[in-house]
Design an enzyme around this catalytic site. Structure first.
Site, short mmCIF file in Angstrom:
data_model
loop_
_atom_site.label_atom_id
_atom_site.label_comp_id
_atom_site.label_asym_id
_atom_site.label_seq_id
_atom_site.Cartn_x
_atom_site.Cartn_y
_atom_site.Cartn_z
N ARG A 78 0.87 -1.19 0.00
CA ARG A 78 0.00 0.00 0.00
C ARG A 78 0.90 1.23 0.00
O ARG A 78 1.66 1.45 0.93
CB ARG A 78 -0.90 -0.03 1.24
CG ARG A 78 -1.75 1.22 1.42
CD ARG A 78 -2.71 1.06 2.60
NE ARG A 78 -3.44 2.29 2.83
CZ ARG A 78 -3.14 3.19 3.78
NH1 ARG A 78 -2.13 2.99 4.60
NH2 ARG A 78 -3.86 4.28 3.91
N ASN A 295 -7.45 2.00 9.91
CA ASN A 295 -6.15 2.23 10.57
C ASN A 295 -6.39 2.24 12.07
O ASN A 295 -7.20 3.03 12.57
CB ASN A 295 -5.53 3.57 10.16
CG ASN A 295 -5.04 3.55 8.72
OD1 ASN A 295 -5.20 2.56 8.01
ND2 ASN A 295 -4.43 4.64 8.30
N TYR A 297 -4.40 1.94 15.94
CA TYR A 297 -3.16 1.87 16.72
C TYR A 297 -3.38 1.82 18.22
O TYR A 297 -2.61 1.18 18.94
CB TYR A 297 -2.29 3.11 16.43
CG TYR A 297 -1.72 3.13 15.04
CD1 TYR A 297 -0.52 2.48 14.77
CD2 TYR A 297 -2.38 3.76 14.00
CE1 TYR A 297 0.01 2.48 13.50
CE2 TYR A 297 -1.85 3.75 12.72
CZ TYR A 297 -0.66 3.11 12.47
OH TYR A 297 -0.13 3.09 11.20
N GLU A 376 -3.68 -0.12 8.17
CA GLU A 376 -2.49 0.25 8.95
C GLU A 376 -2.62 -0.25 10.38
O GLU A 376 -3.67 -0.09 11.01
CB GLU A 376 -2.29 1.77 9.03
CG GLU A 376 -1.66 2.38 7.83
CD GLU A 376 -1.43 3.87 8.00
OE1 GLU A 376 -1.17 4.32 9.13
OE2 GLU A 376 -1.52 4.57 6.99
S1 NCW Z 1 0.34 9.95 13.08
C1 NCW Z 1 -0.62 8.79 12.44
N1 NCW Z 1 -0.07 7.81 11.68
C2 NCW Z 1 1.29 7.47 11.59
C3 NCW Z 1 1.79 7.97 10.25
O1 NCW Z 1 3.11 7.62 10.02
C4 NCW Z 1 0.98 7.48 9.07
O2 NCW Z 1 1.26 8.22 7.93
C5 NCW Z 1 -0.49 7.59 9.41
O3 NCW Z 1 -1.27 7.00 8.41
C6 NCW Z 1 1.20 6.01 11.66
O4 NCW Z 1 -0.06 5.79 10.98
C7 NCW Z 1 -0.76 7.00 10.78
N2 NCW Z 1 -1.90 8.80 12.67
C8 NCW Z 1 -2.54 9.69 13.52
C9 NCW Z 1 -3.42 8.90 14.40
C10 NCW Z 1 -4.22 9.85 15.18
C11 NCW Z 1 -4.90 9.13 16.27
C12 NCW Z 1 -5.99 9.93 16.76
C13 NCW Z 1 -6.67 9.25 17.87
C14 NCW Z 1 -8.05 9.78 18.02
C15 NCW Z 1 -8.64 9.40 19.34
#
Ligand code: NCW
Length: 470
Positions: A78, A295, A297, A376
């Site tokens: 991706r 996505n 995390y 992701e």
């Molecule tokens: S910062 C972020 N990321 C990192 C980045 O490297 C990638 O490009 C993004 O697609 C890793 O994956 C994503 N995401 C921001 C996440 C925000 C979480 C907000 C939580 C809301 C409660």
């Protein structure tokens, strides 16, 4: 030892990157400036003034990187296309830019790696930001032209197309909290940006569909596991509803139900621009799609706070992470619980992924007949290389193992999850954190640009090869 978890036949095992984070070659072959070039050059915005000029030099090393993917048994890659490479001024096609993605696509296909293309991973051409950026409705129409240009060059070889990556970040971090490019801080503009991103998505889906009805189309959203500090406490429950609404339901409701949720509209009433939604927009935004990229995390535990505490909580929040100082998080405290966290400070919550997938299937994708893919998941940790540059990244390996277990649990509960993309293939430019945070399963030595697979990469290669997580 528990029994190995076997994934369904056809499950797609992949890894993900994004153009600005890995490509480098920022000023080659006619590429124009994007908002991250500008933001990274603004003092104080990005860790130690890092930028994406060289990044992983994927632009020149893509053939070796694709060979590495094949070696790691990866079935899919991706990646995103850079709008400013394809259209340096946001409007005029640059053939040399498209040619790079054509070479990359051919390389992937020659090594049996399925290309999965994302059209927008946060790098708006600076010329379009200068013309108003995402808060301007015109940007949505420019996005459709860009999507069409990429489709006409690559549509004969790429089946999977996602329009946007994490529009929440583009809108709320880019125009609300200012933590991401272009660094603007206006709540109403964040809401305008969010609406126009979704409008651009819907219009692009319609346009791509009309060009080729066989394409698999969708978008990727970021989701978080949001829990109240005390489930018996109405203020905490409302804080959780509010943050869940603004992070998880804000985009999913219009996309799948054709309307903004009334409770969320109420939460942002004071900021809502009266003329934002034009008749017919929500029909466009809710155009049926084939896939939803998820996505995931982390998650947050939240507490409702009264007006007196709100200021103190807001100060704390700025230190707490991306969601905590964004639009609508007033009167919410993000608890700094003493729990397991990654190198980003993000809580490790694998069970939240199972619950999320079950919920998405029940509330959105199941009824719509839209397939779910985890586009992701992964983690940054403070890697310590040995003298050869090898990293025994047991924490990352465990993080991925647990989250894959969570995906498997959702599948066992009847949710059709069709693939998993690990973020990220390579250590790369981690936005405001520059090169300080490393998400890769492959280490990049930024002095030599050498790639060195970590222990997690060896392990993931076995998983992808066997379709099993031990
Ligand atoms: S910062 C972020 N990321 C990192 C980045 O490297 C990638 O490009 C993004 O697609 C890793 O994956 C994503 N995401 C921001 C996440 C925000 C979480 C907000 C939580 C809301 C409660």
């Amino acid at each position: 030892m528990s029994a190995p978890k076997t994934f369904p036949d056809g499950f797609l095992w992949g890894s993900a990157t994004a153009a600005y984070q890995v490509e480098g070659a920022a000023w080659e072959d006619g590429r124009g400036a994007c908002i991250w070039d500008t933001y990274a050059r603004t003092p104080g915005r990005v860790h130690e003034g890092h930028n994406g000029d060289v990044a992983c030099d994927h632009y020149h090393r893509y053939a070796d990187d694709v060979a590495l993917m094949q070696k790691l048994n990866l079935g899919a890659y991706r990646f995103s296309t850079s709008w400013a490479r394809v259209m340096p001024d946001g409007r005029t096609v640059n053939r040399a830019g498209l040619d790079f993605y054509s070479r990359l696509t051919d390389e992937l296909l020659s090594r049996d790696v399925v290309p999965w293309l994302t059209l927008y991973h946060w790098d708006l051409p600076q010329a379009l930001e200068d013309a108003g950026g995402w808060p301007s409705r015109d940007t949505a129409y420019r996005f459709v032209d860009y999507a069409a240009a990429v489709q006409s060059a690559l549509g004969d070889r790429i089946n999977f197309w996602t329009t946007l990556n994490e529009p929440w970040c583009s809108a709320f971090l880019g125009y609300g909290s200012g933590r991401h490019a272009p660094g603007r801080t206006d709540g109403a503009d964040a809401l305008r940006a969010a609406h126009h991103l979704m409008l651009g998505h819907g219009l692009a889906v319609q346009d791509l569909r009309s060009r080729d009805s066989s394409l698999t189309l969708g978008l990727t959203l970021n989701f978080a596991d949001v829990t109240p500090a005390d489930p018996q406490e109405p203020g905490d429950l409302d804080a959780a509803r509010r943050i869940d609404g603004l992070s998880n339901r804000y985009f999913a409701e219009p996309l799948f139900h054709g309307a903004y949720a009334p409770d969320i509209l109420e939460d942002v009433r004071e900021l809502w621009p009266a003329d934002l939604v034009v008749d017919g927009d929500l029909e466009v935004i809710s155009t049926p799609t084939d896939v939803l990229g998820v996505n995931y995390y982390s998650g947050n535990t939240v507490r409702g706070v009264g007006p007196d505490e709100a200021h103190a909580a807001a100060d704390q929040a700025r230190a707490d992470g991306p969601a905590s100082d964004s639009v609508g998080s007033e009167h919410v405290e993000f608890l700094a619980l003493d729990v397991e966290r990654t190198g980003m400070g993000w809580e490790v919550r694998p069970q939240g992924l199972t619950q999320l997938l079950v919920r998405l299937d029940r509330d959105y994708t199941g009824p719509a007949g839209t397939a779910l893919y985890v586009t992701e998941n992964g983690a940054a940790y403070d890697d310590v290389p040995d003298q050869d540059g090898f990293v025994q990244d047991d924490e990352r390996l465990r993080y991925v193992r647990e989250h894959l277990g969570a995906v498997h649990d959702a599948i066992e509960q009847g949710v059709e999850v069709k693939g998993y993309f690990l973020w990220s293939l390579l250590d790369n430019f981690e936005w405001a954190f520059g090169y300080d945070k490393r998400f890769g399963i492959v280490r990049v030595d930024y002095d030599t640009l050498q790639r060195i697979p970590k222990a997690s990469a060896r392990w993931y290669a076995e998983v992808a090869g066997s379709h099993q997580v031990e």
